[in-house]
Enzyme design. Structure first.
Site, PDB file in Angstrom:
ATOM      1  N   ASN A   1       9.685  16.428  21.805  1.00  0.00           N
ATOM      2  CA  ASN A   1      11.090  16.709  21.520  1.00  0.00           C
ATOM      3  C   ASN A   1      11.291  16.700  19.999  1.00  0.00           C
ATOM      4  OD1 ASN A   1      13.841  16.496  21.045  1.00  0.00           O
ATOM      5  ND2 ASN A   1      14.213  15.008  22.683  1.00  0.00           N
TER       6      ASN A   1
ATOM      7  N   CYS B   1      20.350  16.967  18.751  1.00  0.00           N
ATOM      8  CA  CYS B   1      19.570  18.067  19.340  1.00  0.00           C
ATOM      9  C   CYS B   1      20.376  19.356  19.471  1.00  0.00           C
ATOM     10  CB  CYS B   1      19.029  17.658  20.704  1.00  0.00           C
ATOM     11  SG  CYS B   1      18.154  16.097  20.647  1.00  0.00           S
TER      12      CYS B   1
ATOM     13  N   HIS C   1      16.823  23.498  24.607  1.00  0.00           N
ATOM     14  CA  HIS C   1      16.278  22.374  23.850  1.00  0.00           C
ATOM     15  C   HIS C   1      15.190  21.723  24.713  1.00  0.00           C
ATOM     16  CE1 HIS C   1      15.673  18.673  21.871  1.00  0.00           C
ATOM     17  NE2 HIS C   1      16.420  17.947  22.680  1.00  0.00           N
TER      18      HIS C   1
HETATM   19  O1  UT7 Z   1      16.884  15.108  23.456  1.00  0.00           O
HETATM   20  C1  UT7 Z   1      17.565  13.987  23.891  1.00  0.00           C
HETATM   21  C2  UT7 Z   1      16.646  12.800  23.841  1.00  0.00           C
HETATM   22  N1  UT7 Z   1      15.844  12.750  25.000  1.00  0.00           N
HETATM   23  C3  UT7 Z   1      15.989  11.798  25.916  1.00  0.00           C
HETATM   24  O2  UT7 Z   1      16.813  10.929  25.755  1.00  0.00           O
HETATM   25  C4  UT7 Z   1      15.095  11.834  27.102  1.00  0.00           C
HETATM   26  C5  UT7 Z   1      15.844  11.889  28.394  1.00  0.00           C
HETATM   27  N2  UT7 Z   1      15.201  11.064  29.390  1.00  0.00           N
HETATM   28  C6  UT7 Z   1      13.951  11.262  29.841  1.00  0.00           C
HETATM   29  O3  UT7 Z   1      13.295  12.208  29.460  1.00  0.00           O
HETATM   30  C7  UT7 Z   1      13.397  10.309  30.862  1.00  0.00           C
HETATM   31  O4  UT7 Z   1      14.441   9.497  31.338  1.00  0.00           O
HETATM   32  C8  UT7 Z   1      12.249   9.422  30.285  1.00  0.00           C
HETATM   33  C9  UT7 Z   1      11.010  10.269  30.082  1.00  0.00           C
HETATM   34  C10 UT7 Z   1      12.668   8.778  28.984  1.00  0.00           C
HETATM   35  C11 UT7 Z   1      11.888   8.334  31.277  1.00  0.00           C
HETATM   36  O5  UT7 Z   1      11.502   8.911  32.532  1.00  0.00           O
HETATM   37  P1  UT7 Z   1      12.116   8.344  33.873  1.00  0.00           P
HETATM   38  O6  UT7 Z   1      11.502   9.110  34.966  1.00  0.00           O
HETATM   39  O7  UT7 Z   1      13.610   8.433  33.729  1.00  0.00           O
HETATM   40  O8  UT7 Z   1      11.586   6.858  33.894  1.00  0.00           O
HETATM   41  P2  UT7 Z   1      12.401   5.501  33.940  1.00  0.00           P
HETATM   42  O9  UT7 Z   1      13.071   5.253  32.640  1.00  0.00           O
HETATM   43  O10 UT7 Z   1      13.248   5.488  35.174  1.00  0.00           O
HETATM   44  O11 UT7 Z   1      11.235   4.449  34.101  1.00  0.00           O
HETATM   45  C12 UT7 Z   1      10.403   4.428  35.265  1.00  0.00           C
HETATM   46  C13 UT7 Z   1       9.323   3.364  35.078  1.00  0.00           C
HETATM   47  C14 UT7 Z   1       9.852   2.018  34.600  1.00  0.00           C
HETATM   48  O12 UT7 Z   1       9.082   1.006  35.246  1.00  0.00           O
HETATM   49  P3  UT7 Z   1       9.682   0.223  36.535  1.00  0.00           P
HETATM   50  O13 UT7 Z   1      10.944  -0.414  36.040  1.00  0.00           O
HETATM   51  O14 UT7 Z   1       9.903   1.289  37.559  1.00  0.00           O
HETATM   52  O15 UT7 Z   1       8.584  -0.715  36.848  1.00  0.00           O
HETATM   53  C15 UT7 Z   1       9.523   2.005  33.119  1.00  0.00           C
HETATM   54  O16 UT7 Z   1       9.330   0.706  32.614  1.00  0.00           O
HETATM   55  O17 UT7 Z   1       8.402   3.799  34.076  1.00  0.00           O
HETATM   56  C16 UT7 Z   1       8.225   2.763  33.092  1.00  0.00           C
HETATM   57  N3  UT7 Z   1       7.974   3.392  31.815  1.00  0.00           N
HETATM   58  C17 UT7 Z   1       6.733   3.762  31.412  1.00  0.00           C
HETATM   59  N4  UT7 Z   1       5.521   3.631  31.982  1.00  0.00           N
HETATM   60  C18 UT7 Z   1       4.457   4.120  31.328  1.00  0.00           C
HETATM   61  C19 UT7 Z   1       8.866   3.771  30.861  1.00  0.00           C
HETATM   62  N5  UT7 Z   1       8.218   4.360  29.843  1.00  0.00           N
HETATM   63  C20 UT7 Z   1       6.911   4.367  30.167  1.00  0.00           C
HETATM   64  C21 UT7 Z   1       5.765   4.851  29.503  1.00  0.00           C
HETATM   65  N6  UT7 Z   1       4.561   4.706  30.131  1.00  0.00           N
HETATM   66  N7  UT7 Z   1       5.821   5.470  28.313  1.00  0.00           N
END
Ligand code: UT7
Length: 337
Positions: free
Chosen positions: A294, A123, A264
């Protein structure tokens, strides 16, 4: 004119004289994604700010998207492709293993005089690319160059992994950089950093020399992007804040001096959190992730193109580009546009 304390003004500056972008027509809404994996429009919108992403068809390869963006940037700059001396394509989804995606762009636009290469900094690739070309222009070696960010990330997306497939989209953005000798406008400062210790946070492991084609994979999903979302999120906020702060401090800039920060686009919450920490008002932080997702190396030039086209960035404005991505890599450029 802005000048860093004690700075020697270089005899030449690399000035952005043209901008362009191109995205595939086909789109996928959050509701469409929710028909593929267990997710919802509400979850994706509140956690990322994304509403829709553009999806390349089989024929819309990375070089194709890059070429379309490049043509638009050249037209805007009124530069003939035959006068382009360097083409850099920042991408992690290249046309082929080799030759470079940039070779195909050179061929398509007829930039016969150019030397060309791809840059793999994920990125941060476009921001890295600007800082490299800046050196060649400032030392007088080049007059006209193209820097392009182009990606077809949906071709390496795991459509069974809801934590990553919701995030990515395809597209390309380009700028023409030209040598100006009045020392005023142009790229004023660039800062680049990497941390290879954290390669594991974000990657696509096959097929390279570690996992070549033909060798059975212990995990078949290694052909797709994998992210440790939380780790990337936290690092992104920290490093983007650091990079922008370094730029502002180096140039003795106050928030009032800055016209726009173009980050980004990886997650609207990340950008908002950065803006809060830097005390940047909403109107100085551009966010268009809702319409693109993204797009990795393409996201900053796509956002810049939109800012220029809509008049959000005007000639003379101070603009800061900042990016963070796999590697880990991060960096920023200060530009007097
Ligand atoms: O450009 C560089 C690349 N970009 C990235 O790597 C992205 C950077 N990270 C992020 O944008 C965020 O961390 C995410 C959007 C990927 C995830 O958001 P988050 O607020 O950090 O969520 P989380 O990973 O802490 O997950 C929270 C919950 C989990 O469930 P439990 O364990 O709390 O029951 C996940 O299993 O949300 C669940 N979850 C989803 N639920 C519905 C994860 N993905 C999804 C989904 N839909 N797509």
């Amino acid at each position: 004119m802005h000048k860093a304390i004690g700075e020697r003004i270089p005899p030449y500056r690399a000035v952005i004289t043209g901008n362009g972008s191109f995205v595939p027509a086909k789109t996928l809404t959050n509701d469409d994604v929710a028909r593929i994996v267990d997710t919802s429009d509400e979850w994706i919108t509140t956690r990322t700010g994304i509403k829709v992403r553009h999806i390349a068809t089989d024929d819309e390869t990375t070089a194709y998207l890059a070429t379309e963006a490049a043509k638009r940037a050249l037209a805007k700059a009124s530069v003939d492709a035959r006068d382009v001396e360097l083409i850099v394509v920042a991408t992690i989804t290249p046309e082929m293993v080799f030759p470079s995606t940039a070779s195909f762009v050179q061929r398509s636009i007829g930039a016969k005089k150019a030397w060309v290469f791809d840059l793999a900094a994920a990125c941060s690739g476009f921001v890295y690319g600007l800082s490299i070309v800046q050196q060649f222009i400032e030392n007088g070696r080049l007059k006209n160059a193209l820097v392009i960010g182009a990606e077809t990330l949906t071709k390496i997306t795991n459509w069974k992994d809801r934590t990553s497939c919701i995030l990515f989209g395809d597209g390309a953005g380009a700028v023409v950089l030209q040598r100006h000798d009045d020392g005023r406008r142009g790229i004023l400062y660039s800062t680049m950093s990497s941390d290879g210790e954290q390669w594991d946070a974000l990657n696509c492991q096959a097929h390279g020399s570690r996992y070549p084609v033909g060798r059975e994979l212990d995990d078949p999903d290694k052909i797709y992007m994998k992210i440790k979302g939380r780790q990337v999120y936290q690092q992104a906020v920290r490093r983007i804040v650091e990079a922008v702060t370094e730029c502002m401090d180096h140039y003795g800039l106050h928030i009032d001096d800055v016209g726009m920060v173009i980050s980004h686009q990886m997650n609207a919450r990340i950008i908002e959190s950065v803006a809060k920490r830097l005390e940047l008002p909403d109107e100085k932080v551009f966010i268009n992730i809702a319409e693109y997702g993204n797009t990795s190396a393409a996201s900053v030039p796509i956002a810049f193109d939109e800012c220029v086209r809509t008049g959000k960035v005007k000639r003379g404005d101070i603009v800061i580009f900042v990016a963070f991505g796999a590697g880990l890599t991060w960096g920023a450029n200060v530009i007097e546009y």
